[in-house]
Design a protein around this motif. Structure first.
Motif, mmCIF file in Angstrom:
data_model
loop_
_atom_site.group_PDB
_atom_site.id
_atom_site.type_symbol
_atom_site.label_atom_id
_atom_site.label_comp_id
_atom_site.label_asym_id
_atom_site.label_seq_id
_atom_site.Cartn_x
_atom_site.Cartn_y
_atom_site.Cartn_z
ATOM 1 N N TYR A 191 0.909 -1.142 0.070
ATOM 2 C CA TYR A 191 0.024 -0.077 -0.098
ATOM 3 C C TYR A 191 0.697 1.222 -0.179
ATOM 4 O O TYR A 191 1.960 1.094 0.901
ATOM 5 C CB TYR A 191 -0.822 0.130 1.154
ATOM 6 C CG TYR A 191 -1.670 -1.343 1.577
ATOM 7 C CD1 TYR A 191 -2.867 -1.315 0.559
ATOM 8 C CD2 TYR A 191 -1.483 -2.220 2.463
ATOM 9 C CE1 TYR A 191 -3.930 -2.269 0.994
ATOM 10 C CE2 TYR A 191 -2.365 -3.277 2.620
ATOM 11 C CZ TYR A 191 -3.532 -3.343 1.977
ATOM 12 O OH TYR A 191 -4.140 -4.452 1.865
ATOM 13 N N ARG A 193 1.373 5.220 0.681
ATOM 14 C CA ARG A 193 0.765 6.358 1.200
ATOM 15 C C ARG A 193 1.986 7.433 1.041
ATOM 16 O O ARG A 193 2.918 7.394 0.790
ATOM 17 C CB ARG A 193 0.571 6.489 2.711
ATOM 18 C CG ARG A 193 -0.343 5.319 2.958
ATOM 19 C CD ARG A 193 -0.719 5.375 4.309
ATOM 20 N NE ARG A 193 -1.646 6.336 4.858
ATOM 21 C CZ ARG A 193 -2.393 6.388 6.147
ATOM 22 N NH1 ARG A 193 -2.103 5.585 7.045
ATOM 23 N NH2 ARG A 193 -3.050 7.278 6.303
ATOM 24 N N THR A 282 3.368 -1.289 3.913
ATOM 25 C CA THR A 282 3.031 -0.095 3.584
ATOM 26 C C THR A 282 4.177 0.653 3.286
ATOM 27 O O THR A 282 5.397 0.583 4.060
ATOM 28 C CB THR A 282 2.516 0.545 4.860
ATOM 29 O OG1 THR A 282 1.234 -0.246 5.098
ATOM 30 C CG2 THR A 282 2.005 1.788 4.437
ATOM 31 N N CYS A 546 1.176 5.428 11.561
ATOM 32 C CA CYS A 546 0.708 4.587 10.754
ATOM 33 C C CYS A 546 0.475 3.038 11.394
ATOM 34 O O CYS A 546 -0.683 2.526 10.903
ATOM 35 C CB CYS A 546 1.736 4.406 9.544
ATOM 36 S SG CYS A 546 1.447 3.376 8.351
ATOM 37 N N ASP A 549 -2.941 3.032 13.174
ATOM 38 C CA ASP A 549 -4.013 3.191 12.475
ATOM 39 C C ASP A 549 -4.466 4.737 12.799
ATOM 40 O O ASP A 549 -5.598 5.076 12.829
ATOM 41 C CB ASP A 549 -5.151 2.348 12.410
ATOM 42 C CG ASP A 549 -6.134 2.454 11.350
ATOM 43 O OD1 ASP A 549 -5.635 2.922 10.245
ATOM 44 O OD2 ASP A 549 -7.054 2.010 11.492
ATOM 45 N N ASP A 552 -3.224 10.662 9.816
ATOM 46 C CA ASP A 552 -4.174 11.572 8.971
ATOM 47 C C ASP A 552 -4.285 11.335 7.677
ATOM 48 O O ASP A 552 -3.270 11.184 6.971
ATOM 49 C CB ASP A 552 -3.711 13.003 9.424
ATOM 50 C CG ASP A 552 -5.057 13.823 8.824
ATOM 51 O OD1 ASP A 552 -5.914 13.557 8.097
ATOM 52 O OD2 ASP A 552 -5.110 14.981 9.292
ATOM 53 N N ASN A 553 -5.518 10.637 7.210
ATOM 54 C CA ASN A 553 -5.520 10.429 5.899
ATOM 55 C C ASN A 553 -5.590 11.354 4.710
ATOM 56 O O ASN A 553 -5.199 11.593 3.666
ATOM 57 C CB ASN A 553 -6.797 9.552 5.433
ATOM 58 C CG ASN A 553 -6.676 8.066 5.991
ATOM 59 O OD1 ASN A 553 -5.788 7.592 5.943
ATOM 60 N ND2 ASN A 553 -7.970 7.599 6.010
ATOM 61 N N THR A 554 -5.941 12.960 5.237
ATOM 62 C CA THR A 554 -5.614 13.869 4.465
ATOM 63 C C THR A 554 -4.063 14.524 4.360
ATOM 64 O O THR A 554 -3.659 14.856 3.319
ATOM 65 C CB THR A 554 -6.606 15.179 4.972
ATOM 66 O OG1 THR A 554 -6.112 15.478 6.406
ATOM 67 C CG2 THR A 554 -7.865 14.887 5.158
ATOM 68 N N PRO A 557 -2.551 10.493 2.303
ATOM 69 C CA PRO A 557 -3.526 9.768 1.611
ATOM 70 C C PRO A 557 -2.933 8.347 0.829
ATOM 71 O O PRO A 557 -1.706 8.397 0.763
ATOM 72 C CB PRO A 557 -4.129 10.765 0.493
ATOM 73 C CG PRO A 557 -2.911 11.628 0.431
ATOM 74 C CD PRO A 557 -2.289 11.914 1.557
ATOM 75 N N TYR A 558 -3.570 7.573 0.543
ATOM 76 C CA TYR A 558 -3.399 6.293 -0.137
ATOM 77 C C TYR A 558 -3.607 6.684 -1.715
ATOM 78 O O TYR A 558 -4.082 7.506 -2.236
ATOM 79 C CB TYR A 558 -4.228 5.262 0.104
ATOM 80 C CG TYR A 558 -4.109 4.645 1.588
ATOM 81 C CD1 TYR A 558 -2.958 3.635 1.673
ATOM 82 C CD2 TYR A 558 -4.734 5.001 2.425
ATOM 83 C CE1 TYR A 558 -2.984 3.169 3.222
ATOM 84 C CE2 TYR A 558 -4.643 4.434 3.738
ATOM 85 C CZ TYR A 558 -3.715 3.449 4.079
ATOM 86 O OH TYR A 558 -3.380 2.966 5.303
ATOM 87 N N GLU A 561 -5.898 1.791 -3.252
ATOM 88 C CA GLU A 561 -6.932 1.229 -2.106
ATOM 89 C C GLU A 561 -6.073 1.413 -0.774
ATOM 90 O O GLU A 561 -5.017 1.026 -0.628
ATOM 91 C CB GLU A 561 -7.173 -0.312 -2.308
ATOM 92 C CG GLU A 561 -6.104 -1.424 -2.173
ATOM 93 C CD GLU A 561 -5.294 -1.605 -3.331
ATOM 94 O OE1 GLU A 561 -4.469 -2.612 -3.418
ATOM 95 O OE2 GLU A 561 -5.359 -0.699 -4.279
ATOM 96 N N ALA A 562 -6.891 1.341 0.426
ATOM 97 C CA ALA A 562 -6.329 1.340 1.730
ATOM 98 C C ALA A 562 -6.684 -0.107 2.334
ATOM 99 O O ALA A 562 -7.264 -0.864 1.789
ATOM 100 C CB ALA A 562 -7.129 2.111 2.618
#
Length: 740
Positions: A191, A193, A282, A546, A549, A552-554, A557-558, A561-562
């Motif tokens: 994944y 990011r 990741t 990370c 979990d 922050d996804n902002t 971001p991925y 897919e996450a």
């Protein structure tokens, strides 16, 4: 934990061992770059042990040896393909060729090979995907410090933006290939990011500019500014605002991995037969602008401190005074690598703990070998005297002598340059707190005497001022000018501080400016941390969040897919770390305890574009044990504080005068095929052909000039004759290989 050094080493050995000519012996042909990568993980003796009679350079003149097959270990460039074809045009250079490319071969070069005179002689073609330097077990580098200027140097004028961006996009594509090589070597399809800076637009050549922005939508398109029904033209026009280097790099890596996955369906698939149940990794891609505190701070763990204060070449070569058994001193150059067990045990310890361990290990060594019957060594000077009397234990003696010398030199500079006072101000600026955990109220009063002092070198004053400006989130221009006056900085040193603005740092502040709200903050240190080592690089926060979990996804971001939100099966879940993640007496320098789940621990890969620091390298090792994860870090290069400041001085000049690229960045070549860029990067000059001797002098020259020994038994010459009986079978194999 899987070591990157071991992984690359094994790939080289597997490739060499896979070549088994009928006569057993073979020749290894390399180019300048492949030899450098191979030399970082293998010694020449290791290679010659694998039935290799000679190692030859593809760019030099080579005597024909039609009785032996050759293994080519080379970069996939047009120049190297030309050389391979030339070797088999006319009289063949060797009995056959086994081609191993350091990374992927383009379709056009593959086609050239298949339709050339070399095709009937080709036995093997394989891509290794190991075009990176494994610095340490958990770290890799591109060894490309010039990319620092490509990423952050501002274009000289408005007309230069287009060319500078084209050049950077080539460098980003190249960097993405290197990261892809690492993923393939580790069999990870992760994944991905990437870091999105919240407080500044894209930097350097990626800064939005009319010459690099796609054309806007037509004026008649009245709805393009709304969130609904926006077309591709509108999205392309707006995308420039978010074209951060980490984003472009992340999407390029994802594209590379997707392409590789199409050709290799088993890529990233776990093998149940080998009990490989490791979760998908990741990959976190960031850049130097994320943490501009770390490159300036004085660090006091052994590796970071030594590389900051001592003249260590490329983080590996150190020359010191070595006392021989007769008492004479001589210069000796040592290599600091994972092969030195003393180095790997102490490199991430605080200097005080490192010295204590060196002393304890030395005394234990004396006791075990019964060298002295008197008292043990009580201090570094005792060690120095005793070491001179241990000639029979040469290897261990040299290791202790090396690290004794380094530790003594570091502590001497620590006292001479007033580093306790300097580092205290640095830590207060970086953490925003004093050692007592309070807001620093007398920072200027502590800082100005250091800036006025002639005992503090200017390089350290630059670092203090840079940290102070970041702590204050900018200062009035007049205040900054006064700081420069107190410190008596040269214009180049002032340029280094002013260059912070090219990393999104606000250096100038007026009365109406508000504080910047930071989304990413360093976590506070424990009370028991060393007072001069309280700041922890932001990469620590990113990795911890990370894993938990909480990232922050902002902010990160991925790309695609996450990970699934479904709970992980109990059998795959890693055991929770014991104790605090920020222990006062960290155990990350010691080997992990044996556990059945260790081999299947989740992996986290971090890439820092624009340079990583030794403090960030240390955090990776620390977090691997505290989080029970396999964490790896890589970068375009590794930067010491001194080198970082020197590079900042010439950032606006495009690197002119820097150590990496004294002549500055190359002129942009415009948009061109990637292979052309790649060929330029790995171009090597052909060596001169040997001059022909006069016929009369030929016998004398042959007898006078000894040739390099060739470990070729008589049977190897007969092997070419035995191989002729299976010419038809070999031809079928070759045609099957190239599918012609």
């Amino acid at each position: 934990m899987s070591s990157l050094i071991t992984a690359v080493r094994n790939k080289f050995l597997e490739a060499i061992r896979s070549v088994n000519p009928p006569g057993r012996w073979k020749i290894l042909v390399v180019d300048e770059h492949s030899q450098k990568i191979m030399g970082s993980v293998l010694k020449q003796f290791d290679i010659l042990e694998e039935n290799v009679t000679q190692i030859e350079s593809i760019s030099n003149y080579r005597d024909p040896q039609p009785g032996l097959e050759a293994m080519y270990l080379i970069m996939p460039t047009n120049q190297n393909i030309d050389r391979v074809i030339q070797d088999f045009s006319g009289t063949p250079q060797y009995a056959g060729a086994h081609l191993f490319f350091i990374e992927g071969l383009s379709e056009s070069l593959f086609t050239r090979l298949g339709s050339s005179a070399a095709e009937p002689h080709l036995r093997t073609l394989q891509e290794l995907f190991i075009n990176f330097r494994a610095m340490e077990a958990q770290a890799f580098s591109m060894d490309a410090p010039e990319l620092f200027f490509s990423i952050y140097s501002p274009p000289r004028n408005e007309n230069s933006y287009r060319g500078a961006r084209d050049r950077l996009e080539e460098d980003i594509r190249f960097t993405s290939k290197i990261i892809t090589n690492v993923c393939i070597t580790m069999n990870e399809n992760p994944y991905i990011r990437y870091y999105v800076p919240p407080n500044h637009p894209p930097l350097g050549p990626l800064k939005p500019n009319a010459s690099t922005r796609p054309p806007p939508p037509a004026e008649t398109a009245t709805r393009w500014r709304t969130n609904l029904a926006r077309g591709d033209v509108a999205r392309a026009y707006e995308s420039v605002e978010t074209d951060y280097v980490s984003k472009l790099l992340a999407f390029a890596v994802q594209s590379n991995l997707d392409e590789y996955k199409k050709q290799n369906a088993n890529f990233g698939v776990r093998c149940r037969a080998k009990n490989d149940a490791r979760p998908r990794a990741t990959l976190i891609i960031s850049d130097r602008s994320m943490d501009m505190m770390a490159p300036f701070l004085h660090e006091f763990t052994y590796q970071a401190m030594a590389n900051d204060l001592l003249p260590i070449e490329n983080g590996m070569k150190y020359t010191y005074k070595f006392q021989s058994s007769v008492g004479a001193y001589e210069d000796k150059t040592a290599t600091l690598s994972d092969a030195d067990n003393v180095w790997t045990e102490v490199r991430h310890m605080h200097m005080r703990e490192a010295i204590d361990k060196l002393m304890a290990d030395f005394n234990k060594f004396l006791e075990e070998n019964a060298v002295f019957k008197g008292d043990n060594a009580a201090n570094l000077n005792d060690m120095k005297e005793m070491l001179a009397n241990l000639p029979q234990y040469q290897e261990q003696r040299e290791k202790f002598s090396l690290h004794l010398s380094m530790a003594q030199e570091c502590m001497g500079i620590f006292e001479r340059d007033k580093l306790p006072l300097v580092a205290n101000v640095e830590q207060n600026c970086a953490t925003g707190l004093t050692a007592e955990g309070k807001t620093p109220k007398h920072l200027v009063e502590e800082m100005v005497p250091l800036l006025d002092s002639r005992e503090v070198i200017n390089a350290n004053k630059v670092r203090v001022i840079a940290l102070y400006i970041q702590f204050r989130e900018g200062v009035p221009d007049e205040d900054r000018r006064r700081l420069y006056q107190h410190a008596r900085l040269s214009l180049a040193e002032q340029d280094a501080v002013n260059a912070l603005t090219h990393f999104g740092v606000r250096i100038s502040r007026s009365a109406g400016d508000k504080d910047i709200k930071k989304k990413l903050k360093a976590k506070p240190a424990d009370d028991s941390e060393y007072d001069l080592s309280r700041y922890k690089p932001l990469i620590r926060t990113v990795i911890e969040d990370c894993v938990n979990d909480k990232l922050d996804n902002t902010l990160f971001p991925y790309v695609k897919e996450a990970p699934s939100a479904a709970p992980i099966p109990t059998s795959l879940r890693s055991p929770p770390p014991a104790g605090s993640l920020r222990s006062a007496k960290p155990s990350w320098h010691r080997a992990a305890r044996p556990s059945a789940a260790v081999e299947n621990r989740p992996r986290i890969l971090v890439f820092m574009a624009g340079g990583m620091t030794y403090s960030e390298l240390r955090e990776v090792y620390q977090l691997s044990n505290s989080l029970n994860k396999d964490v790896y870090i890589g970068s375009t290069h590794i930067a010491t504080p001194r080198q970082f400041v020197d590079d900042l001085k010439v950032l606006e000049l495009g690197g002119v005068g820097s150590r990496a690229i004294p002549n500055g960045l190359a002129e942009p070549r415009g948009q061109r095929p990637y292979q052309e860029y790649y060929d330029d990067k790995y171009y090597t000059k052909d060596g001169p052909r040997p001059q022909l001797q006069p016929k009369a002098a030929a016998p004398a020259s042959r007898s006078a000039t000894p040739k390099a020994p060739r470990l070729i038994p008589t049977a190897s010459h007969d092997s070419s004759n035995s191989a002729t009986s299976s010419v038809k079978e070999e031809k079928k194999k070759r045609k099957g290989l190239f599918k012609f």
